[in-house]
Design a protein around this motif. Structure first.
Motif, PDB file in Angstrom:
ATOM      1  N   TRP A 270      35.504 -86.067   8.236  1.00 36.07           N
ATOM      2  CA  TRP A 270      34.296 -85.419   7.703  1.00 36.07           C
ATOM      3  C   TRP A 270      34.651 -84.265   6.770  1.00 36.07           C
ATOM      4  O   TRP A 270      33.986 -84.037   5.761  1.00 36.07           O
ATOM      5  CB  TRP A 270      33.431 -84.925   8.864  1.00 36.07           C
ATOM      6  CG  TRP A 270      32.119 -84.367   8.423  1.00 36.07           C
ATOM      7  CD1 TRP A 270      30.957 -85.046   8.170  1.00 36.07           C
ATOM      8  CD2 TRP A 270      31.827 -82.984   8.182  1.00 36.07           C
ATOM      9  NE1 TRP A 270      29.972 -84.183   7.786  1.00 36.07           N
ATOM     10  CE2 TRP A 270      30.482 -82.910   7.782  1.00 36.07           C
ATOM     11  CE3 TRP A 270      32.566 -81.808   8.267  1.00 36.07           C
ATOM     12  CZ2 TRP A 270      29.856 -81.703   7.464  1.00 36.07           C
ATOM     13  CZ3 TRP A 270      31.955 -80.609   7.943  1.00 36.07           C
ATOM     14  CH2 TRP A 270      30.616 -80.563   7.550  1.00 36.07           C
TER      15      TRP A 270
ATOM     16  N   ARG B 242      34.964 -82.568   1.686  1.00 35.53           N
ATOM     17  CA  ARG B 242      34.184 -81.345   1.534  1.00 35.53           C
ATOM     18  C   ARG B 242      35.035 -80.105   1.297  1.00 35.53           C
ATOM     19  O   ARG B 242      34.499 -79.034   1.040  1.00 35.53           O
ATOM     20  CB  ARG B 242      33.295 -81.142   2.774  1.00 35.53           C
ATOM     21  CG  ARG B 242      32.214 -82.202   2.913  1.00 35.53           C
ATOM     22  CD  ARG B 242      31.511 -82.136   4.271  1.00 35.53           C
ATOM     23  NE  ARG B 242      30.384 -83.064   4.316  1.00 35.53           N
ATOM     24  CZ  ARG B 242      30.496 -84.361   4.572  1.00 35.53           C
ATOM     25  NH1 ARG B 242      31.706 -84.878   4.816  1.00 35.53           N
ATOM     26  NH2 ARG B 242      29.435 -85.135   4.589  1.00 35.53           N
TER      27      ARG B 242
ATOM     28  N   THR C 177      30.366 -77.545   0.842  1.00 33.96           N
ATOM     29  CA  THR C 177      31.484 -76.986   1.603  1.00 33.96           C
ATOM     30  C   THR C 177      30.958 -76.342   2.879  1.00 33.96           C
ATOM     31  O   THR C 177      30.078 -75.475   2.827  1.00 33.96           O
ATOM     32  CB  THR C 177      32.235 -75.930   0.778  1.00 33.96           C
ATOM     33  OG1 THR C 177      32.729 -76.528  -0.419  1.00 33.96           O
ATOM     34  CG2 THR C 177      33.400 -75.345   1.572  1.00 33.96           C
TER      35      THR C 177
ATOM     36  N   GLU D  70      22.684 -82.935   2.541  1.00 35.66           N
ATOM     37  CA  GLU D  70      23.510 -82.799   1.356  1.00 35.66           C
ATOM     38  C   GLU D  70      23.460 -84.074   0.520  1.00 35.66           C
ATOM     39  O   GLU D  70      23.241 -85.178   1.032  1.00 35.66           O
ATOM     40  CB  GLU D  70      24.955 -82.470   1.736  1.00 35.66           C
ATOM     41  CG  GLU D  70      25.599 -83.494   2.645  1.00 35.66           C
ATOM     42  CD  GLU D  70      27.030 -83.141   2.987  1.00 35.66           C
ATOM     43  OE1 GLU D  70      27.624 -82.302   2.292  1.00 35.66           O
ATOM     44  OE2 GLU D  70      27.559 -83.709   3.957  1.00 35.66           O
TER      45      GLU D  70
ATOM     46  N   LEU E  11      26.433 -76.359   7.438  1.00 37.14           N
ATOM     47  CA  LEU E  11      26.289 -76.531   6.001  1.00 37.14           C
ATOM     48  C   LEU E  11      25.347 -75.450   5.519  1.00 37.14           C
ATOM     49  O   LEU E  11      24.150 -75.485   5.830  1.00 37.14           O
ATOM     50  CB  LEU E  11      25.741 -77.926   5.672  1.00 37.14           C
ATOM     51  CG  LEU E  11      26.658 -79.094   6.015  1.00 37.14           C
ATOM     52  CD1 LEU E  11      25.956 -80.410   5.718  1.00 37.14           C
ATOM     53  CD2 LEU E  11      27.956 -79.007   5.228  1.00 37.14           C
TER      54      LEU E  11
ATOM     55  N   THR F 251      27.518 -84.798  -4.212  1.00 34.24           N
ATOM     56  CA  THR F 251      27.993 -83.408  -4.262  1.00 34.24           C
ATOM     57  C   THR F 251      28.022 -82.837  -2.843  1.00 34.24           C
ATOM     58  O   THR F 251      27.106 -82.115  -2.438  1.00 34.24           O
ATOM     59  CB  THR F 251      27.080 -82.547  -5.165  1.00 34.24           C
ATOM     60  OG1 THR F 251      25.723 -82.647  -4.679  1.00 34.24           O
ATOM     61  CG2 THR F 251      27.156 -82.996  -6.597  1.00 34.24           C
ATOM     62  N   PRO F 252      29.030 -83.162  -2.049  1.00 32.01           N
ATOM     63  CA  PRO F 252      29.124 -82.641  -0.685  1.00 32.01           C
ATOM     64  C   PRO F 252      29.172 -81.117  -0.674  1.00 32.01           C
ATOM     65  O   PRO F 252      29.768 -80.482  -1.550  1.00 32.01           O
ATOM     66  CB  PRO F 252      30.436 -83.239  -0.165  1.00 32.01           C
ATOM     67  CG  PRO F 252      30.715 -84.408  -1.044  1.00 32.01           C
ATOM     68  CD  PRO F 252      30.154 -84.049  -2.389  1.00 32.01           C
TER      69      PRO F 252
END
Length: 303
Positions: A88, A92, A152, A145, A126, A149-150
């Motif tokens: 996962w 990110r 961070t 999200e 997130l 565009t994940p």
């Protein structure tokens, strides 16, 4: 409680005044009515006569904030295994960030982060677009999200900081640590401990002494918390343990004195908390020894 004389005078004046206002009511009714109105006059706005001694006691109670537990944690991201956490995080975080965990000096592994999450010492969120470091409600929200565009993630930690001073006022600072892989990790900060769910600052501080100083200090009952010393602040910075993963620290600090510690010079202690509980987790890195020194003039250092 002693009431002001003027309030009683007002009640007597009411009783004396009503015979001229109400023509010949029954005597019992007059007495009851006057007494009720006098009572209303006396207790009108009771907070305006709040005893000054009680106000002083409320202001001078030092342990209320210190003993208050952190707010209940909001829903955090959870993972069934270190491998699922790794999968996962990889898209990110910056390229190469995960590969540095556990290989660069002073860093920890994905297994360490998974253990922190499993035990409630750390939370992953997130952050919302309206990210405000001073507002936990707005900055630690789990948001949806975009697949392209994940976002961070943000690592959130409550930390108890124990500022231990000797008889001449010098501060005890941990200069560095010996890790289980044989490397040294620089610290340069007072005794600190990640807080567990539902744990008060005082409880976390005593646990820190037991785990990091008990090999040389006296029993935990020798920890004396200085009244009125509790402070809290919020900081955000890049994590030294997990490069590429930003962190939000809620720092709860208190002053204390601990019996049995050397009053001068430098000394070391053995870690008795992490090793016994977690060394069975493969690839996790833990502290085995702490190195301490007394510092006269010490600036405030972030966690």
């Amino acid at each position: 409680m002693t009431l002001p004389i003027s309030r009683f005078a007002g009640g007597k004046l009411t009783t004396a005044f009503f015979p001229f206002v109400l023509p010949s009511p029954p005597s019992d009714f007059l007495l009851i009515f006057a007494a009720a109105l006098s009572f209303l006059i006396v207790v009108k706005n009771p907070f305006s006569t709040f005893p000054s001694s009680l106000r002083l006691r409320l202001r001078s109670t030092p342990s209320l904030s210190m003993r208050r537990t952190p707010p209940p944690p909001r829903p955090t991201l959870t993972f069934s295994s270190p491998e699922s956490l790794y999968d996962w995080l990889k898209p990110r975080l910056p390229p190469g960030a995960l590969s540095s965990w556990g290989t660069s000096p002073g860093t920890k592994t994905i297994n360490n982060l998974w253990l922190e999450l499993s035990q409630g010492e750390t939370s992953l969120f997130l952050p919302s677009p309206s990210h405000d470091p001073l507002s936990e409600a707005s900055s630690l929200a789990v948001v949806a999200e975009d697949e392209n565009t994940p976002i961070t993630p943000l690592r959130a930690v409550h930390v108890a900081i124990l500022n231990i001073r000797n008889l001449r006022g010098a501060l005890l600072v941990e200069s560095h640590q010996l890790l289980s892989d044989g490397s040294m990790r620089q610290r340069g900060r007072p005794l600190s401990e990640k807080m567990r769910p539902g744990e008060t600052v005082e409880e976390a501080s005593i646990r820190a002494v037991e785990e990091e100083l008990s090999s040389i200090a006296a029993a935990s009952g020798s920890v004396r918390i200085v009244s009125g010393s509790y402070e809290v602040r919020v900081e955000e910075k890049a994590s030294d343990s997990y490069p590429g993963l930003p962190a939000r620290y809620v720092l709860h600090s208190i002053e204390a004195q601990v019996e049995g510690l050397p009053e001068e010079g430098e000394f070391s202690t053995d870690e008795v908390g992490e090793t016994s509980e977690k060394f069975s987790i493969r690839s996790a890195i833990f502290v085995t020894k702490h190195f301490w020194k007394w510092v006269e003039d010490y600036p405030t250092i972030s966690q």
